[in-house]
Write a protein that holds these residues in place. Structure first.
Motif, PDB file in Angstrom:
ATOM      1  N   LEU A  85       5.217   1.820  -4.375  1.00  0.00           N
ATOM      2  CA  LEU A  85       6.474   2.637  -4.404  1.00  0.00           C
ATOM      3  C   LEU A  85       7.691   2.237  -3.817  1.00  0.00           C
ATOM      4  CD1 LEU A  85       4.575   6.035  -3.747  1.00  0.00           C
ATOM      5  CD2 LEU A  85       5.940   5.620  -5.636  1.00  0.00           C
ATOM      6  N   HIS A  86       7.387   1.614  -2.687  1.00  0.00           N
ATOM      7  CA  HIS A  86       8.520   0.835  -1.929  1.00  0.00           C
ATOM      8  C   HIS A  86       9.408  -0.323  -2.857  1.00  0.00           C
ATOM      9  CE1 HIS A  86      10.293  -2.016   1.241  1.00  0.00           C
ATOM     10  NE2 HIS A  86      11.153  -1.054   1.183  1.00  0.00           N
ATOM     11  N   THR A  87       8.337  -1.012  -3.407  1.00  0.00           N
ATOM     12  CA  THR A  87       9.082  -2.352  -4.292  1.00  0.00           C
ATOM     13  C   THR A  87       9.753  -1.811  -5.465  1.00  0.00           C
ATOM     14  OG1 THR A  87       7.148  -3.709  -3.344  1.00  0.00           O
ATOM     15  CG2 THR A  87       8.588  -4.299  -5.461  1.00  0.00           C
ATOM     16  N   SER A  88       9.219  -0.896  -6.027  1.00  0.00           N
ATOM     17  CA  SER A  88       9.822  -0.142  -7.183  1.00  0.00           C
ATOM     18  C   SER A  88      11.080   0.488  -6.672  1.00  0.00           C
ATOM     19  CB  SER A  88       8.907   0.846  -7.859  1.00  0.00           C
ATOM     20  OG  SER A  88       9.470   1.601  -8.795  1.00  0.00           O
ATOM     21  N   ALA A  89      11.125   1.231  -5.746  1.00  0.00           N
ATOM     22  CA  ALA A  89      12.298   1.844  -5.351  1.00  0.00           C
ATOM     23  C   ALA A  89      13.502   0.860  -4.930  1.00  0.00           C
ATOM     24  CB  ALA A  89      12.102   2.828  -4.184  1.00  0.00           C
ATOM     25  N   LEU A 106      15.291   6.646  -9.123  1.00  0.00           N
ATOM     26  CA  LEU A 106      14.148   7.085  -7.919  1.00  0.00           C
ATOM     27  C   LEU A 106      13.389   8.403  -8.339  1.00  0.00           C
ATOM     28  CD1 LEU A 106      16.398   6.418  -4.957  1.00  0.00           C
ATOM     29  CD2 LEU A 106      14.440   5.169  -5.621  1.00  0.00           C
ATOM     30  N   LEU A 107      14.185   9.323  -8.877  1.00  0.00           N
ATOM     31  CA  LEU A 107      13.229  10.550  -9.356  1.00  0.00           C
ATOM     32  C   LEU A 107      12.295  10.060 -10.584  1.00  0.00           C
ATOM     33  CD1 LEU A 107      16.111  13.077  -9.151  1.00  0.00           C
ATOM     34  CD2 LEU A 107      14.058  13.204  -7.893  1.00  0.00           C
ATOM     35  N   GLU A 108      12.939   9.493 -11.550  1.00  0.00           N
ATOM     36  CA  GLU A 108      11.787   9.102 -12.701  1.00  0.00           C
ATOM     37  C   GLU A 108      10.724   8.451 -12.210  1.00  0.00           C
ATOM     38  OE1 GLU A 108      12.203   6.405 -16.804  1.00  0.00           O
ATOM     39  OE2 GLU A 108      13.706   6.164 -15.285  1.00  0.00           O
ATOM     40  N   GLY A 109      11.020   7.372 -11.031  1.00  0.00           N
ATOM     41  CA  GLY A 109       9.883   6.597 -10.806  1.00  0.00           C
ATOM     42  C   GLY A 109       8.523   7.403  -9.998  1.00  0.00           C
ATOM     43  N   ARG A 144       8.130   4.632   5.548  1.00  0.00           N
ATOM     44  CA  ARG A 144       9.667   4.874   6.086  1.00  0.00           C
ATOM     45  C   ARG A 144      10.630   4.305   5.268  1.00  0.00           C
ATOM     46  NH1 ARG A 144       6.559   4.854  11.087  1.00  0.00           N
ATOM     47  NH2 ARG A 144       6.898   2.473  11.222  1.00  0.00           N
ATOM     48  N   LEU A 145      10.131   3.131   4.971  1.00  0.00           N
ATOM     49  CA  LEU A 145      11.143   2.307   4.254  1.00  0.00           C
ATOM     50  C   LEU A 145      11.408   2.697   2.980  1.00  0.00           C
ATOM     51  CD1 LEU A 145       9.754  -1.531   4.881  1.00  0.00           C
ATOM     52  CD2 LEU A 145      11.937  -0.444   5.859  1.00  0.00           C
ATOM     53  N   TYR A 146      10.500   3.393   2.342  1.00  0.00           N
ATOM     54  CA  TYR A 146      10.600   4.141   0.983  1.00  0.00           C
ATOM     55  C   TYR A 146      11.706   5.341   1.186  1.00  0.00           C
ATOM     56  CZ  TYR A 146       9.485   6.507  -3.333  1.00  0.00           C
ATOM     57  OH  TYR A 146       9.297   7.536  -4.395  1.00  0.00           O
TER      58      TYR A 146
END
Length: 209
Positions: A85-89, A106-109, A144-146
């Motif tokens: 999730l973080h990498t994708s964002a 971001l919403l799509e992911g 947290r990073l996400y």
């Protein structure tokens, strides 16, 4: 709730200096998927290694070739999804031409994740406390990073809104999107995705009121 899950093994037994082969990675993914479904249905403590082995057509002890135990399996499961999730964002935000389209991406992911992996959401909500340290700290850090990827984008869209308010709104929207273990079966996937995106957009727009 942050769900937030590609890390390799932290607690698995290292048997070779070479990276896992494609078939070994596929087998690990199969085991993780089966375990997520079982943990979601019965709870972490209600599932044995033998149960997981049976779900993938092997014996429980054979799973020790891939994981040192249930705790290691759970840790990798939640670490993996948190990093993905973080990498994708990060990639979505970097590639977007502006903040408006970054938020759409971001919403799509996140909607794709929430609709595709409701069992992982349930497992995270219930079982994060069963993940041993230091893996649990790494999961929380990735989460947290996400969140901060979202806050950075929202800060551009709503420059007058203080970061703590944007952060609170982001957490609230995650709660809405991560409702899929309870709500996703009510509508076809495409209709549910559209509903979730629209509701999340409306919720985030309210930070200015």
């Amino acid at each position: 709730m942050l769900v937030i899950i590609n890390l390799t093994v932290y607690h698995a037994r290292v048997t070779t200096a070479q990276p896992p082969t494609r078939s070994r990675r596929s087998r690990r993914a199969e085991i993780l998927d089966a375990a997520a479904g079982l943990f979601a249905a019965r709870g972490f403590h209600g599932v044995s290694i033998e149960d997981i082995g049976g779900a993938v057509g092997t014996s429980g002890p054979a799973l020790y070739r891939h994981f040192t135990g249930k705790e290691a399996l759970l840790a990798e499961m939640l670490l993996d999804v948190s990093e993905r999730l973080h990498t994708s964002a990060t990639l979505r935000v970097t590639e977007a031409p502006d903040a408006e389209r970054a938020l759409d991406s971001l919403l799509e992911g996140h909607v794709e994740f929430a609709l595709g992996h409701p069992a992982l959401i349930t497992v995270h909500d219930r079982e994060l406390g069963s993940v041993p340290e230091p893996a649990r700290r790494r999961i929380r850090r990735l989460q947290r990073l996400y969140v901060e990827e979202w806050v950075t984008v929202l800060s551009e869209l709503y420059p007058g809104c203080p970061p703590p308010r944007l952060r609170a709104a982001t957490h609230a929207v995650f709660g809405l999107l991560n409702s899929t273990p309870h709500s996703a079966g009510e509508l076809p996937p495409a209709a549910m995705a559209e509903l979730l995106r629209g509701m999340a957009r409306a919720a985030l727009a309210s930070v200015q009121s």
